[in-house]
Design an enzyme around this catalytic site. Structure first.
Site, PDB file in Angstrom:
ATOM      1  N   GLY A 294     -28.646 -42.211 -17.704  1.00 39.67           N
ATOM      2  CA  GLY A 294     -29.411 -42.117 -18.941  1.00 39.67           C
ATOM      3  C   GLY A 294     -30.443 -41.011 -19.024  1.00 39.67           C
ATOM      4  N   LYS A 296     -30.505 -37.817 -19.593  1.00 44.27           N
ATOM      5  CA  LYS A 296     -30.469 -36.875 -20.719  1.00 44.27           C
ATOM      6  C   LYS A 296     -30.693 -37.604 -22.043  1.00 44.27           C
ATOM      7  CE  LYS A 296     -27.621 -33.551 -18.209  1.00 44.27           C
ATOM      8  NZ  LYS A 296     -27.372 -34.277 -16.957  1.00 44.27           N
ATOM      9  N   ASP A 341     -14.678 -45.085 -23.171  1.00 42.97           N
ATOM     10  CA  ASP A 341     -14.049 -44.033 -22.381  1.00 42.97           C
ATOM     11  C   ASP A 341     -14.123 -42.720 -23.148  1.00 42.97           C
ATOM     12  OD1 ASP A 341     -12.408 -42.344 -20.933  1.00 42.97           O
ATOM     13  OD2 ASP A 341     -10.864 -43.855 -20.559  1.00 42.97           O
ATOM     14  N   ASP A 357     -21.805 -34.958 -20.799  1.00 33.19           N
ATOM     15  CA  ASP A 357     -22.197 -34.775 -19.394  1.00 33.19           C
ATOM     16  C   ASP A 357     -20.979 -35.152 -18.555  1.00 33.19           C
ATOM     17  OD1 ASP A 357     -23.694 -34.221 -17.199  1.00 33.19           O
ATOM     18  OD2 ASP A 357     -24.928 -36.024 -17.291  1.00 33.19           O
ATOM     19  N   CYS A 410     -22.729 -30.393 -13.494  1.00 32.28           N
ATOM     20  CA  CYS A 410     -23.660 -30.115 -12.395  1.00 32.28           C
ATOM     21  C   CYS A 410     -22.887 -29.462 -11.244  1.00 32.28           C
ATOM     22  CB  CYS A 410     -24.378 -31.382 -11.937  1.00 32.28           C
ATOM     23  SG  CYS A 410     -23.297 -32.740 -11.447  1.00 32.28           S
TER      24      CYS A 410
END
Length: 471
Positions: A294, A296, A341, A357, A410
């Site tokens: 959570g 972001k 999903d 993300d 990332c």
């Protein structure tokens, strides 16, 4: 002289052991080093992440602050330097080290890590407890071998020969910085030899704790005052003024009022920058795909001043509670959690922003997640990239004209980053790249993207692209 003193001390300790009829460390199986060995054994037997195994052991164990600190150091240190430790052990072991049982390997790794990397640990403490652990599990014969190997290494620690850089640079860097060879070779191809070595070195550093100020509740100035009162060393991020980096690795922010009252949250600067690229505005509707835990979503909610609506979506319902708990602590009420999903979820009401993300290889976060080195294979990058493309394609169904998709990873790998955006813009011409420089400091941007590298920015490696729907 110091080595001789250590050896003399070890002899005294061995005498103490022998005079105790073998009944040493009555609580041995629950001590720090034994626990570290157990965690490492479980790590190699399962798909579990190291952080979860360590957290579970700490919760179940009766450890004080020093014990927790040492346990964390040992577990992360062994995984961070496993290849280098194994190189040394292969050279000194009597027989085929690679055929040893994992429990024996990990006992030796824990001891050797202390010998090679922890100056304040006496030799007898580093060696004897691992030897005793092996004795209890595998018997005295194996324990004697382990003892002899470790003490032989300690005597010859300054004479160990490592692979020469000139003969095989990939092998040299793989051993010296403890990475799988495929990763070293790949980064040399991407960054060149000089920057690849910088990447390996920087990604091995022990990470600082980075906190982001909850500007909905407080100010950076007030948090700075509190940290100064606690005599906590820190510096302000050069990339975002409301992020503070704590210099003291032993400082536990989770036990402070700053954290418990929701004035700060833990978040690497790279993650904050990715969220800021979305440019959230009060009153907007945002869909945050793959949102757990959570972090972001919290940035969006704070910047939106608790107005509008953020739908935080995650495939795994069990993870949604982390978003709910975090939002409650931070005082954020405009976040709705939903299980879904990202590959198939659709919404009737198109959003101003769809934030992705996406699942990724995570190779930008090795500093704080060294187990990724050993959990990933080269092929994973290509497989994950295909999943990321499908998530991107699906997200186009849920963004309004004039709205934006923000794609975030990332990792540092081109297939998951630039190449996916190139593919997207080719296949979805109704979208265009909105330059990251319009929203973020120029020094963290490259060719219109957010792009951070551990050796260049000294934060996690990350990538993000803002894609605006034209029609």
């Amino acid at each position: 002289m110091e080595e001789n003193n250590n050896q003399n001390q070890a002899k005294k300790e061995n005498t103490k052991i022998n005079n105790n009829n073998g009944n040493v460390f009555p609580e041995f199986m629950n001590n720090v080093r034994a626990t570290a060995i157990k965690i490492l054994n479980r790590f190699e037997r399962s798909d579990s992440y190291l952080e979860k195994l360590l957290d579970k052991a700490i919760k179940e164990g009766n450890f004080n602050d020093l014990d927790r600190s040492l346990l964390t150091e040992l577990v992360y240190g062994v995984i961070r330097w496993k290849a280098k430790l194994d190189y040394v052990l292969v050279g000194f072991y009597f027989g085929d080290y690679l055929k040893c049982l994992n429990v024996v390997k990990n006992a030796m790794r824990v001891a050797l890590y202390q010998i090679m990397f922890l100056d304040r640990i006496p030799l007898y403490a580093a060696v004897n407890e691992s030897v005793e652990y092996v004795k209890r599990i595998q018997g005295e014969k194996t324990a004697n071998i382990v003892n002899a190997v470790l003490r032989n290494i300690a005597r010859n620690i300054d004479n160990i020969r490592y692979p020469e850089k000139e003969e095989d640079i990939v092998y040299h860097l793989s051993v010296m910085y403890s990475y799988p060879r495929w990763m070293v070779k790949r980064w040399i191809e991407i960054f060149g030899e000089v920057d690849a070595e910088k990447m390996l070195f920087t990604s091995n550093r022990k990470p600082y704790v980075t906190i982001r100020i909850n500007t909905f509740k407080t100010t950076t100035e007030k948090v700075i005052e509190d940290l100064k009162k606690m005599n906590i060393p820190f510096f302000i991020s050069p990339y975002y003024a409301d992020t503070i980096v704590i210099r003291n690795p032993k400082f536990n922010i989770l036990t402070t009022d700053l954290f418990n009252q929701g004035l700060v949250t833990i978040q690497d600067t790279s993650a904050t920058l990715a969220a800021l690229l979305a440019n959230p505005q009060p009153g907007q509707l945002i869909y945050d795909f793959c949102a757990a835990p959570g972090g972001k979503s919290f940035v969006f909610a704070e910047k939106m001043k608790n107005t509008g609506k953020i739908v935080a979506i995650d495939k795994y319902p069990s993870k949604l509670r982390f978003i709910e708990e975090g939002a409650k602590r931070l005082g954020l009420t405009n976040i709705e959690v939903r299980s879904g999903d990202a590959l198939i979820i659709e919404f009737d009401n198109p959003a101003d922003i769809v934030f992705l993300d996406v699942p990724c290889s995570g190779l930008g976060t090795i500093s704080r997640n060294p187990d990724i080195k050993w959990k990933r294979e080269r092929e994973d990058i290509y497989k994950i990239a295909e999943v990321q493309k499908k998530i991107l394609a699906n997200a186009t169904k849920s963004v309004k004209i004039g709205g934006a998709i923000v794609y975030s990873t990332c990792t540092t790998e081109p297939e998951e980053n630039e190449q996916n955006i190139e593919w997207f813009l080719k296949n979805f011409p109704n979208f265009e790249l909105d330059n990251a420089e319009n929203y973020l400091p120029e020094k963290v941007c490259e060719k219109g993207f957010l792009k951070t590298l551990p050796f260049k920015h000294y934060i996690d490696g990350a990538f993000a692209a803002r894609l605006v729907r034209k029609r």
